[in-house]
Design a protein around this motif. Structure first.
Motif, short mmCIF file in Angstrom:
data_model
loop_
_atom_site.label_atom_id
_atom_site.label_comp_id
_atom_site.label_asym_id
_atom_site.label_seq_id
_atom_site.Cartn_x
_atom_site.Cartn_y
_atom_site.Cartn_z
N HIS A 1 58.37 -51.11 -22.98
CA HIS A 1 58.97 -51.45 -24.27
C HIS A 1 58.60 -52.86 -24.72
O HIS A 1 58.70 -53.19 -25.90
N LEU A 2 58.17 -53.72 -23.77
CA LEU A 2 57.74 -55.07 -24.15
C LEU A 2 56.22 -55.16 -24.28
O LEU A 2 55.68 -56.17 -24.72
N GLY A 3 55.54 -54.09 -23.85
CA GLY A 3 54.08 -54.06 -23.97
C GLY A 3 53.35 -54.93 -22.95
O GLY A 3 52.22 -55.35 -23.18
N VAL A 4 54.01 -55.19 -21.82
CA VAL A 4 53.36 -56.03 -20.81
C VAL A 4 53.62 -55.52 -19.39
O VAL A 4 54.64 -54.89 -19.11
N ARG A 5 52.65 -55.80 -18.53
CA ARG A 5 52.86 -55.71 -17.09
C ARG A 5 53.02 -57.14 -16.62
O ARG A 5 52.30 -58.04 -17.07
N VAL A 6 53.97 -57.37 -15.72
CA VAL A 6 54.32 -58.74 -15.35
C VAL A 6 54.42 -58.87 -13.83
O VAL A 6 54.91 -57.98 -13.15
N ALA A 7 53.94 -59.99 -13.33
CA ALA A 7 54.24 -60.40 -11.95
C ALA A 7 54.45 -61.90 -11.96
O ALA A 7 53.85 -62.61 -12.78
N PHE A 8 55.33 -62.37 -11.09
CA PHE A 8 55.58 -63.80 -10.98
C PHE A 8 55.00 -64.32 -9.67
O PHE A 8 55.24 -63.75 -8.61
#
Ligand code: CO
Length: 139
Positions: A40-47
């Motif tokens: 829904h945010l249009g991103v894949r994320v890793a920290f």
């Protein structure tokens, strides 16, 4: 309204797994989260966590991704946003609006990749820098 700690620096990358590998192998980063898809945010994320900093790696997810355009302009990736903590996201939003700044999207805070409400301030208000404000996480 007072800006709190720098929470993370957002970095857009074409391939998040490759980027995690680079921070581990070249910079000795020992901590990285799993890669999470936020459709829904249009991103894949890793920290990736370093000594006193956290890097938020962002890869576009889906055609409407806000990171997609950024990567068209910066195909190898690059620094995308800064994220500061604020004690009260609604007060911070109201302050930004009253100061004439443009809050992106609907103008309402929404839950970001950290699980707390965030807003983004248009780069035109900050010398080309996209700024994310996030409700202070409880520590
Ligand atoms: Co961020």
């Amino acid at each position: 309204m007072k800006i709190g700690r720098l929470n993370h620096v957002g970095v857009a990358v074409p391939n998040i797994a490759e980027a995690i590998k680079t921070y581990a192998e070249l910079y000795g980063a020992t901590q990285a989260t799993e890669i999470l898809d936020f459709e829904h945010l249009g991103v894949r994320v890793a920290f990736v966590t370093l000594e006193n900093s956290q890097i938020e790696l962002l890869e576009p997810f889906g055609a409407d991704s806000p990171v997609h355009k950024f990567l068209e302009r910066n195909p190898k990736g690059g620094q995308h946003h800064l994220c500061f903590e604020v004690a009260d996201i609604i007060a911070a939003r109201d302050h930004m609006v009253a100061a004439g700044a443009t809050v992106l999207g609907t103008g309402e805070p929404y839950i970001g990749a950290h699980g707390v409400p965030v807003i983004f301030i248009h780069p035109k208000n900050s010398h080309g820098q996209l700024i994310e404000l996030m409700q202070e996480p409880t520590r």
